[in-house]
Design an enzyme around this catalytic site. Sequence first.
Site, PDB file in Angstrom:
ATOM      1  N   SER B 146      -6.998 -14.913 -24.211  1.00  0.00           N
ATOM      2  CA  SER B 146      -5.909 -14.725 -25.435  1.00  0.00           C
ATOM      3  C   SER B 146      -6.984 -14.642 -26.810  1.00  0.00           C
ATOM      4  O   SER B 146      -7.307 -14.065 -26.468  1.00  0.00           O
ATOM      5  CB  SER B 146      -5.563 -16.239 -25.055  1.00  0.00           C
ATOM      6  OG  SER B 146      -4.349 -16.779 -26.512  1.00  0.00           O
ATOM      7  N   ASP B 222       3.948 -15.803 -19.148  1.00  0.00           N
ATOM      8  CA  ASP B 222       3.929 -16.149 -20.711  1.00  0.00           C
ATOM      9  C   ASP B 222       4.145 -17.140 -21.361  1.00  0.00           C
ATOM     10  O   ASP B 222       5.482 -16.439 -21.642  1.00  0.00           O
ATOM     11  CB  ASP B 222       2.509 -15.558 -21.179  1.00  0.00           C
ATOM     12  CG  ASP B 222       1.165 -15.876 -22.044  1.00  0.00           C
ATOM     13  OD1 ASP B 222       1.272 -16.337 -23.001  1.00  0.00           O
ATOM     14  OD2 ASP B 222       0.208 -15.755 -21.537  1.00  0.00           O
ATOM     15  N   HIS B 254      -0.355 -19.135 -19.501  1.00  0.00           N
ATOM     16  CA  HIS B 254      -0.759 -18.821 -20.110  1.00  0.00           C
ATOM     17  C   HIS B 254      -2.290 -20.094 -20.306  1.00  0.00           C
ATOM     18  O   HIS B 254      -2.810 -19.269 -20.547  1.00  0.00           O
ATOM     19  CB  HIS B 254      -0.677 -18.764 -21.763  1.00  0.00           C
ATOM     20  CG  HIS B 254      -1.275 -18.271 -23.047  1.00  0.00           C
ATOM     21  ND1 HIS B 254      -2.149 -17.598 -22.610  1.00  0.00           N
ATOM     22  CD2 HIS B 254      -2.095 -19.075 -23.554  1.00  0.00           C
ATOM     23  CE1 HIS B 254      -2.209 -16.918 -24.265  1.00  0.00           C
ATOM     24  NE2 HIS B 254      -2.514 -18.051 -23.952  1.00  0.00           N
TER      25      HIS B 254
END
Lengths: 276, 276
Positions: B146, B222, B254
């Site tokens: 991320s 996600d 995610h």
Amino acid sequence: MKTISENRAFGGVQGVYTHSSALCDCDMTFGLFLPEQAESGPVPVVWYLSGLTCTHENAMVKAGAQKWAAEAGLAMVFPDTSPRGPGVANDEAYDLGQGAGFYVNATEAPWAPHFRMWDYVTEELPNILFSAFPVAEERQSIMGHSMGGHGALTIAMGFPGRFRSVSAFAPIANPTASDWGRKQFTAYLGPDESKWAPHDATLLMRKRGFDGPILIDQGASDQFLDLLKPEALAEAMAARRQGGILRMQKGYDHSYFFVSTFIEDHIAFHAAALYD
Amino acid sequence: MKTISENRAFGGVQGVYTHSSALCDCDMTFGLFLPEQAESGPVPVVWYLSGLTCTHENAMVKAGAQKWAAEAGLAMVFPDTSPRGPGVANDEAYDLGQGAGFYVNATEAPWAPHFRMWDYVTEELPNILFSAFPVAEERQSIMGHSMGGHGALTIAMGFPGRFRSVSAFAPIANPTASDWGRKQFTAYLGPDESKWAPHDATLLMRKRGFDGPILIDQGASDQFLDLLKPEALAEAMAARRQGGILRMQKGYDHSYFFVSTFIEDHIAFHAAALYD
């Protein structure tokens, strides 16, 4: 039953679910990993009981079990370690009350109304699991860490024939002779020590043993060795000629780094028994 | 430097260390996994940069990387994601301030005095790492998740020749075009967008690319796809003919369940480059 979360993991699904527990008289949360194989029918299941201060979540996110469960086609269920909530009795100590159910049915005040973890893990949660999910009731194994190792061993020996195999990381092995046990059993079960005996793995091993393989890993640098008393269980296992393996792992401590290091072996051990 | 903890794991040691950072003007904490092979000499190292809200600890306990790092004989370093402490500026939002350093050197008030994560991760922490631990400076790779994927990609392209390989899970791929980026770059770097460009993986890919292999995994389910913008980086990689692999993983989100599912592939990918 309410779905809290479902995450794709290793081709399967790691779910978290909450349900109203009649036994514990509060909402209870558990984790369940279902491998991809569960899409085509019931799969064997390994129960993972956690230790002091843990919830359903610790092992689920830190033990690294899903990788191996997925490969072996096993479900894994991660129950909480106690009833919880504002209406549930508690204690300031980390090792009594919420997060420290010790897998017994409390008979004493103020614990008796909610603290029924023995029946919850062996009766109420199995009923939910086997009715709501593609999990095979006739193929169960059980394992745990620390207080959860105590729970796994005592439940495995307490329900002969139910579990194919049992394993533990650093279990509280002889709680009737330890401050991790005497304090809690006094609080939950009262002072009559005959009521404690069914909840001591060493005493159960001396009396009846386990009809299946046992695997126990213990870190030689565990900071809680004096409370865990692996030597008592080792002696009892050997004296009974119990089939099993006890491994003293040099340099390892009580943490999830220890658990995650050897979890592959434990899952493989249970898979061998469950697919036998 | 102070040792916070050292736990045996997979034959090696998972350590956590704190040091006084001159750049960030506060104490900084990092995790370091050293495999058993480090006992006989310097080993290659993989940097793991974490995402929003994370500390040094999240990946260290949830990604399951140590198993594969141990097998490959790789060290792994887990820096924190920002400066921290009572004297350090912060914001109520989860995506600005402490836990959200975005791997840039802030030039704007109130962030400039402490938020120097670009230099911290590429200069101060490497100096400590290579002087205090048996880690091979000439064999480094970098990865992240991320915001940490953004950091890994921009740092890898920002220091040509330093890293043998780079990988990312669900990176913030085009922050100058996303609310995960524009907000933070405005706060940390000011409104002049030319100052943002060196911190956007897609823009860097268009301009210079990476001299080595790239591996990117992105979950197709996600919940942050609109903010991550993998399509921008995918287009830029393909347009440049950048050597690399981008995998869109059906059903994955995610979370660290996604990361842990594919971490084995990422470590093997880096090991292949580091031992080439």
